[in-house]
Design a protein around this motif. Structure first.
Motif, short mmCIF file in Angstrom:
data_model
loop_
_atom_site.label_atom_id
_atom_site.label_comp_id
_atom_site.label_asym_id
_atom_site.label_seq_id
_atom_site.Cartn_x
_atom_site.Cartn_y
_atom_site.Cartn_z
N GLU A 97 60.81 27.54 43.88
CA GLU A 97 60.22 28.21 44.89
C GLU A 97 58.60 27.87 45.00
N ARG A 98 58.41 28.00 46.17
CA ARG A 98 56.80 27.68 46.42
C ARG A 98 55.76 28.85 46.17
N MET A 99 55.07 28.64 45.34
CA MET A 99 54.13 29.69 44.79
C MET A 99 53.34 30.54 45.95
N SER A 100 52.87 29.68 46.78
CA SER A 100 52.39 30.45 48.02
C SER A 100 53.20 31.34 48.78
N SER A 101 54.45 30.89 48.79
CA SER A 101 55.26 32.04 49.42
C SER A 101 55.51 33.29 48.48
N LEU A 102 55.54 33.02 47.10
CA LEU A 102 55.56 34.37 46.25
C LEU A 102 54.37 35.09 46.57
N TYR A 103 53.41 34.43 46.55
CA TYR A 103 52.08 35.26 46.76
C TYR A 103 52.00 35.95 47.87
N LEU A 104 52.22 35.45 49.06
CA LEU A 104 52.28 36.14 50.57
C LEU A 104 53.43 37.47 50.26
N TYR A 105 54.53 36.96 49.77
CA TYR A 105 55.63 37.95 49.54
C TYR A 105 54.96 39.26 48.99
N ALA A 106 54.22 39.05 47.70
CA ALA A 106 53.95 39.92 46.94
C ALA A 106 52.73 40.84 47.49
N ILE A 107 51.58 39.89 48.15
CA ILE A 107 50.77 40.67 48.96
C ILE A 107 51.12 41.77 49.89
N MET A 108 52.12 41.17 50.80
CA MET A 108 52.77 41.95 51.87
C MET A 108 53.16 43.25 51.07
N ARG A 109 53.77 43.04 50.06
CA ARG A 109 54.63 44.25 49.45
C ARG A 109 53.52 45.06 48.98
N SER A 110 52.49 44.62 48.43
CA SER A 110 51.45 45.54 47.86
C SER A 110 50.79 46.33 48.82
N ILE A 111 50.55 46.02 50.21
CA ILE A 111 49.93 46.71 51.02
C ILE A 111 50.76 47.64 51.86
N THR A 112 52.37 47.73 51.52
CA THR A 112 53.18 48.62 51.85
C THR A 112 53.28 49.90 51.05
N PHE A 113 53.23 50.95 51.76
CA PHE A 113 53.46 52.19 51.02
C PHE A 113 54.61 52.00 49.89
N ARG A 114 54.49 52.76 48.75
CA ARG A 114 55.42 52.39 47.83
C ARG A 114 56.71 53.22 48.36
N ARG A 115 57.06 54.23 49.00
CA ARG A 115 58.21 54.86 49.73
C ARG A 115 58.91 54.14 50.81
N LEU A 116 58.10 53.22 51.32
CA LEU A 116 58.59 52.35 52.33
C LEU A 116 59.04 51.04 51.97
N ARG A 117 58.93 50.72 50.83
CA ARG A 117 59.43 49.00 50.38
C ARG A 117 60.70 49.08 50.30
N ALA A 118 61.12 47.76 50.73
CA ALA A 118 62.44 47.42 50.86
C ALA A 118 62.56 46.07 50.34
N PRO A 119 63.34 45.75 49.27
CA PRO A 119 64.32 46.83 48.49
C PRO A 119 63.30 47.62 47.71
N ILE A 120 63.94 48.89 47.25
CA ILE A 120 63.36 49.92 46.82
C ILE A 120 62.84 49.52 45.24
N PRO A 121 61.78 49.95 44.69
CA PRO A 121 61.38 49.45 43.56
C PRO A 121 62.20 49.76 42.34
N ARG A 122 62.59 48.85 41.58
CA ARG A 122 63.34 48.98 40.38
C ARG A 122 62.49 49.56 39.08
N VAL A 123 61.33 49.29 39.21
CA VAL A 123 60.38 49.66 37.93
C VAL A 123 59.39 50.89 38.48
N ASN A 124 58.84 51.56 37.33
CA ASN A 124 58.16 52.59 37.45
C ASN A 124 56.73 52.02 37.48
#
Length: 129
Positions: A97-124
Motif C-alpha cells: 500500500e502506498r503511504m501517501s494514499s493512506l495519509y490522504l485517506y486518513a486525513i479525509m476521514r479526519s475532517i469528516t464528522f464522526r457520525r457521518l463516517r463510512a464505514p462506521i468507527p470500530r473503536v471508541n
C-alpha cells in the motif's frame, strides 16, 4: 434493496475502504479527537463573521479563527500521518500500500464528522490502537 445496500456501505465501506492498512488508518483517526471535525463548523462561523456587514473587530476575529483552523488541520494531519506511518511499518512491514494514499485517506476521514463516517468507527474515542 437500496436501503440494504446503503446500510452495507455504511457498515463495511466500498472498494476504497478495503485492506488491513486502511482499517488501521481508520482506527487511528477514529480513536482520537481531530481538529478537522471542527473545521466545517468553524468555516461557517468564518463565512458569517467575515461578511462586510460585520464590524471590523468581528471580521478580524473570524480571519484569525480561519488561520488557527487551517494551522490546526495541517498540524493534526501531520501528526496523524506520522502515527499511521509508524504503525503500518510495525504491523505490516511488507505492505504494498502506498503511504501517501493512506495519509490522504486518513486525513479525509479526519475532517469528516464522526457520525457521518463510512464505514462506521470500530473503536471508541481514546482507545489504544
Amino acid at each position: 434493496l437500496r436501503a440494504k445496500a446503503a446500510e452495507e456501505f455504511r457498515r463495511e465501506g466500498g472498494p476504497r475502504d478495503r485492506g488491513p492498512e486502511k482499517a488501521l488508518a481508520r482506527d487511528v483517526v477514529d480513536s482520537r479527537r481531530t481538529v478537522g471535525t471542527w473545521f466545517f463548523g468553524g468555516a461557517l462561523v468564518v463565512l458569517i463573521g467575515s461578511s462586510a456587514a460585520m464590524p471590523p473587530v468581528v471580521r478580524l476575529a473570524s480571519n484569525l479563527l480561519w488561520v488557527a483552523l487551517a494551522i490546526g488541520v495541517v498540524i493534526d494531519s501531520v501528526l496523524i500521518s506520522r502515527r499511521i506511518r509508524k504503525l503500518v511499518r510495525q504491523r505490516f512491514p511488507k505492505t504494498e500500500e502506498r503511504m501517501s494514499s493512506l495519509y490522504l485517506y486518513a486525513i479525509m476521514r479526519s475532517i469528516t464528522f464522526r457520525r457521518l463516517r463510512a464505514p462506521i468507527p470500530r473503536v471508541n474515542l481514546g482507545d489504544q490502537i
